[in-house]
Design an enzyme around this catalytic site. Structure first.
Site, PDB file in Angstrom:
ATOM      1  NE  ARG A  55      37.439  41.066  41.580  1.00  0.00           N
ATOM      2  CZ  ARG A  55      36.426  41.187  40.720  1.00  0.00           C
ATOM      3  NH1 ARG A  55      35.281  41.673  41.125  1.00  0.00           N
ATOM      4  NH2 ARG A  55      36.575  40.850  39.462  1.00  0.00           N
ATOM      5  CG  ASP A  57      41.341  33.509  40.217  1.00  0.00           C
ATOM      6  OD1 ASP A  57      40.653  34.535  40.119  1.00  0.00           O
ATOM      7  OD2 ASP A  57      42.333  33.276  39.485  1.00  0.00           O
ATOM      8  CE1 TYR A 130      47.642  35.773  45.731  1.00  0.00           C
ATOM      9  CE2 TYR A 130      48.809  37.782  45.094  1.00  0.00           C
ATOM     10  CZ  TYR A 130      47.619  37.096  45.297  1.00  0.00           C
ATOM     11  OH  TYR A 130      46.424  37.721  45.086  1.00  0.00           O
ATOM     12  NE  ARG A 216      45.471  29.104  39.432  1.00  0.00           N
ATOM     13  CZ  ARG A 216      44.211  28.946  39.020  1.00  0.00           C
ATOM     14  NH1 ARG A 216      43.319  29.915  39.207  1.00  0.00           N
ATOM     15  NH2 ARG A 216      43.846  27.837  38.412  1.00  0.00           N
TER      16      ARG A 216
END
Length: 283
Positions: A55, A57, A130, A216
């Site tokens: 999921r 952001d 990622y 992040r």
């Protein structure tokens, strides 16, 4: 297929996260899940719910997001002459209408395929990959790209690489995530690569799974090292604390893209799902 049987479908999805409040449905907000489920409801004439691999952001992008849903047998018959392979084109046509007819809207369904009920987009996954992209220094800023963090300072890649290497392996990443109640923060960071691609710095991270905001947070810590604010040993020290700190280190969402989700062979989907559901602890 009989009316009683259901068919599990797997979707490969790409999207520009800029106009969305994240993947997950939220009342009154535009979300990736909401857009896709709305299109599926139009095609199958019934409400369907997507289960997603990760999921993302608000503002985070994806090139290789994966999701699945179960379509009742009766609803599958609504496809008519459209094959499962052609379902992606039909969905993209409807998604294009929702974005005022642009040839390529912010969401693209890259592929749809039928899978067995053993497949679970979330729990059958073995890794997520990622890439975080940074345009470091104003001379490297590119206003045509929405998938980069335009950072005002140039960065020391060597120091960042040294810092990133210290985070590899299985650890409690509580210091680098926003924990969810009842969920473990133990993860295995398998790889982290830093490279310069033209004017853009790419930080590639691969793990079995990531906690909320983990990528992040790690990138934010590496950038703090790259600017000289902290030494390369600082992220490892933060990791060892296993506690949320007060110093902000969350990199902006715009630079983050989910590139790929990996799965084992079909015969191992159910076994991998059982492994993933186990509550992990550090020895």
């Amino acid at each position: 297929m009989s009316v009683e049987e259901s068919q599990r479908l797997r979707f490969l999805i790409a999207y520009d996260g800029t106009p969305f409040a994240g993947w997950a449905k939220q009342p009154g907000l535009a979300t990736v899940q909401g857009e896709l489920e709305g299109v599926l409801a139009t095609i199958f004439r019934t409400e369907l719910e997507l289960t997603v691999a990760g999921r993302t952001d608000a503002g985070v992008h994806a090139r290789g997001q994966v999701a699945h849903t179960d379509v009742p047998g009766g609803a599958m018959q609504k496809l008519g002459r459209t094959s499962i392979g052609g379902l992606a084109d039909r969905m993209n046509k409807l998604l294009g209408r929702a974005t005022r007819g642009r040839p390529c809207g912010p969401i693209v369904v890259r592929a749809v395929e039928a899978v067995t009920a053993d497949f679970d987009a979330r729990f059958s996954a073995t890794y997520r990959r990622y890439v975080y992209r940074i345009a470091a220094g104003k001379r490297n800023w590119d206003p045509t790209r929405a998938d980069v963090w335009c950072h005002p300072k140039e960065l020391d890649l060597a120091a960042m690489g040294q810092a990133g290497a210290s985070l590899l392996g299985e650890h409690d990443f509580l210091s680098f995530c926003k924990p969810r109640e009842g969920a473990t923060t133990i993860r295995t960071l398998k790889n982290i690569y830093l490279r310069q691609v033209g004017r853009i710095i790419e930080i590639e991270l691969e793990a079995d799974a990531f906690c909320h905001s983990m990528v992040r947070s790690i990138v934010g810590a590496l950038v703090a090292v790259g600017t000289g604010r902290h030494k390369p040993c600082w992220p490892a020290a933060r990791l060892a604390e296993a506690a949320r700190g007060s110093e902000p280190q969350l990199a902006p969402a715009a630079g983050l893209t989910l590139e790929e989700v990996g799965y084992p062979s079909e015969g191992e989907w159910a076994l991998q799902a059982r492994r993933t559901r186990r509550v992990r602890t550090l020895d």
